[in-house]
Scaffold this active site. Structure first.
Site, PDB file in Angstrom:
ATOM      1  N   THR B  43     -19.238 -14.769   6.463  1.00  0.00           N
ATOM      2  CA  THR B  43     -17.158 -14.969   7.051  1.00  0.00           C
ATOM      3  C   THR B  43     -17.744 -16.335   7.237  1.00  0.00           C
ATOM      4  O   THR B  43     -17.244 -17.933   6.630  1.00  0.00           O
ATOM      5  CB  THR B  43     -16.310 -14.862   7.660  1.00  0.00           C
ATOM      6  OG1 THR B  43     -16.336 -13.542   6.585  1.00  0.00           O
ATOM      7  CG2 THR B  43     -15.208 -14.971   7.139  1.00  0.00           C
ATOM      8  N   LYS B  71     -17.453 -19.026  30.303  1.00  0.00           N
ATOM      9  CA  LYS B  71     -16.571 -19.838  31.369  1.00  0.00           C
ATOM     10  C   LYS B  71     -15.421 -19.552  31.418  1.00  0.00           C
ATOM     11  O   LYS B  71     -15.255 -19.703  32.780  1.00  0.00           O
ATOM     12  CB  LYS B  71     -16.459 -21.085  31.844  1.00  0.00           C
ATOM     13  CG  LYS B  71     -18.440 -21.630  31.195  1.00  0.00           C
ATOM     14  CD  LYS B  71     -18.088 -23.294  31.885  1.00  0.00           C
ATOM     15  CE  LYS B  71     -19.281 -23.734  30.465  1.00  0.00           C
ATOM     16  NZ  LYS B  71     -18.393 -25.567  30.429  1.00  0.00           N
ATOM     17  N   ARG B  92     -12.134 -16.956  13.667  1.00  0.00           N
ATOM     18  CA  ARG B  92     -12.351 -15.883  13.866  1.00  0.00           C
ATOM     19  C   ARG B  92     -11.797 -14.880  15.470  1.00  0.00           C
ATOM     20  O   ARG B  92     -13.171 -15.437  16.498  1.00  0.00           O
ATOM     21  CB  ARG B  92     -13.628 -14.916  13.519  1.00  0.00           C
ATOM     22  CG  ARG B  92     -14.593 -13.703  13.704  1.00  0.00           C
ATOM     23  CD  ARG B  92     -14.489 -13.348  12.467  1.00  0.00           C
ATOM     24  NE  ARG B  92     -14.652 -11.540  11.426  1.00  0.00           N
ATOM     25  CZ  ARG B  92     -15.367 -11.464  10.812  1.00  0.00           C
ATOM     26  NH1 ARG B  92     -14.325 -11.717   9.841  1.00  0.00           N
ATOM     27  NH2 ARG B  92     -15.542 -10.302  10.577  1.00  0.00           N
ATOM     28  N   HIS B 120      -7.251  -9.687   7.683  1.00  0.00           N
ATOM     29  CA  HIS B 120      -8.543 -10.382   6.791  1.00  0.00           C
ATOM     30  C   HIS B 120      -8.289 -10.943   5.911  1.00  0.00           C
ATOM     31  O   HIS B 120      -8.432 -10.602   5.048  1.00  0.00           O
ATOM     32  CB  HIS B 120     -10.214  -9.890   7.491  1.00  0.00           C
ATOM     33  CG  HIS B 120     -11.224 -10.749   6.743  1.00  0.00           C
ATOM     34  ND1 HIS B 120     -11.415 -12.148   6.883  1.00  0.00           N
ATOM     35  CD2 HIS B 120     -12.896 -10.501   6.286  1.00  0.00           C
ATOM     36  CE1 HIS B 120     -12.440 -12.607   6.700  1.00  0.00           C
ATOM     37  NE2 HIS B 120     -13.436 -10.914   6.972  1.00  0.00           N
TER      38      HIS B 120
END
Lengths: 156, 294
Positions: B43, B71, B92, B120
């Site tokens: 993708t 982090k 995504r 999607h």
């Protein structure tokens, strides 16, 4: 019952002169109702009774809030956990209006999405649902689009 | 993505134009962020090819290990920051609903390149473009969906999109464990759309206009023995294509494992590699449409 002295004796939670009485709350949801209506933050006088006998609910709770009146939108927020709640609006010790609660079309906050992989369970986001069915409740999450059913409902 | 029928057709029309002329510098001087919080090479490469062909510049990351997510940064903060840098964000993310949430926070448009098991949408649009390209229409089609119909988001999205068009018929072929969920069957019944369910994958695909294959994933099964029993039942072989309609085409979102035998690849009805190629044109169309470039 018409004798005011007898009536007073029967009252387990003292009467109020001005304000709102919220009756027929399922006993186990009393504190959730207090939290949703933010009564834990008010400065008005509040009295409540829990585990009172009720023909309908078995055990019920009742809340009396002095000098406070609720908008429909606010009060309907408790419909999810107290669907049979009844409001009595009190002026000068008299009931001047009775209201029932209604499940709103949209539920914002209050309920957790049941889907652990929904973004709302992973970041600090206010949940938002469209109500698909009122009885039994079915709530469609605005974010993950999954449906939370009544038996899966967890109040935040 | 809640596109209307007209919007679907508009994207299809634009995709056809980009197929004729893929290199158009509509994104000249623009920066597009591709934020892949989980890896998806296919993708990402497809989007980045589309952006490059439109003359745009790309910033981003290809998995969350190379971003500040490690982090402990929230999606909220990442989107706030990146929307200051880029003109468009392609995202995504493994969590469901993340794209809609990002769209609420972002000052620039967000294109959902997959949000967990939820949606999607660009895959759906490229599937539809492949269908309209091979069938010349999106109406009156008999669509067979095969494999994992329970968890496969591509089949769910395609079903919802195709149910907006005239008179589709759906045939679902899946093992008991991976049947099409009730909510989609209820949707079809409400729309008065015919569907049929099958456990066995045999030669009745002769009726099909589209056979949409999906991967039966081992990790979906609670009992490994059940997987072993079904894994070889849903394999499409060249010999099964003998009596199929001349216009029939086989689609697959890829990657495939063993559900389409390699001997199908040389059959002219095998369309999955062209389908992936169509993804570039469709994504160019989606980007151009989203940014109102044409």
């Amino acid at each position: 019952m018409n004798d005011p002295i007898k009536k007073k004796l029967k009252l387990k939670v003292s009467a109020i002169s001005e304000g709102t009485v919220i009756d027929h709350i399922p006993a186990e949801n009393l504190f959730k109702v207090i939290s949703i209506l933010e009564l834990d933050k008010t400065h008005n006088m509040i009295t409540f009774g829990a585990n009172l006998d009720s023909d309908k609910l078995g055990r019920k709770a009742i809340i009396k809030v002095s000098n406070q009146f609720f908008e429909d939108d606010d009060i309907n927020r408790i419909a999810l956990i107290a669907p049979h709640a009844k409001l009595n609006i009190i002026r000068d010790y008299e009931v001047v209006e009775k209201r029932i609660v209604e499940v709103p079309e949209q539920v914002v906050g209050i309920v957790k999405c049941f889907n652990p992989k929904c973004i709302t369970n992973n970041e600090a986001i206010t949940t938002s649902f469209t109500v698909l069915h009122k009885e039994p409740l079915a709530l469609k999450c605005k974010y993950c689009e999954k449906i939370t059913h009544e038996h899966q409902m967890v109040i935040k | 993505m809640d596109y209307s029928k007209e919007e679907y057709l508009r994207i299809m029309e634009l995709a056809a134009e980009f197929e004729q002329n893929p290199n158009q510098r509509l994104l000249e001087g623009k920066v597009v962020a591709t934020l892949f919080f989980e890896p998806s090479t296919r993708t990402r490469l497809s989007f980045e090819t589309a952006i490059n062909r439109l003359g745009g510049r790309i910033i981003g990351f290809s998995d969350s290990n190379s971003s500040s997510v490690t982090k402990g940064e929230t999606l909220h903060d990442t989107i706030r920051m990146v929307s200051n840098y880029a003109d468009l964000i392609v995202m995504r993310h493994p969590l469901e609903g993340s794209a809609r949430y990002a769209a609420e926070i972002s000052s620039v448009p967000i294109i959902n390149a997959g949000d967990g098991a939820n949606q999607h949408p660009t895959q759906t649009l490229l599937d539809m473009y492949s269908i309209i390209k091979t069938q010349k229409t999106l109406d009156n089609l008999n669509i067979f969906m095969v494999g994992d119909l329970k968890y496969g988001r591509t089949v769910h999205s395609l079903l919802m999109a195709m149910s907006q068009f005239e008179n589709p018929i759906f045939n679902f072929i899946a093992p008991d464990e991976l049947q099409m969920p009730d909510e989609y069957k209820i949707h079809l019944r409400e729309q008065g759309i015919r569907y049929f369910e099958h456990r066995e994958f045999t030669d009745f695909i002769s009726e099909a206009d589209i056979v949409y294959m999906t991967r039966v994933q081992k990790e979906r099964f609670s009992d490994p023995i059940e997987y072993e029993q079904v894994k070889n039942v849903y394999i499409l072989r060249n010999s099964m294509l003998k009596n199929t309609k001349p216009n029939m085409r086989i689609l697959h979102p890829l990657p495939r494992v063993n559900e389409i035998h390699p001997d199908v690849d040389k059959n002219e009805k095998a369309y999955y590699f062209e389908q992936a190629r169509n993804g570039i044109f469709t994504r160019e169309a989606i980007i151009a449409h989203t940014l109102n470039l044409i």
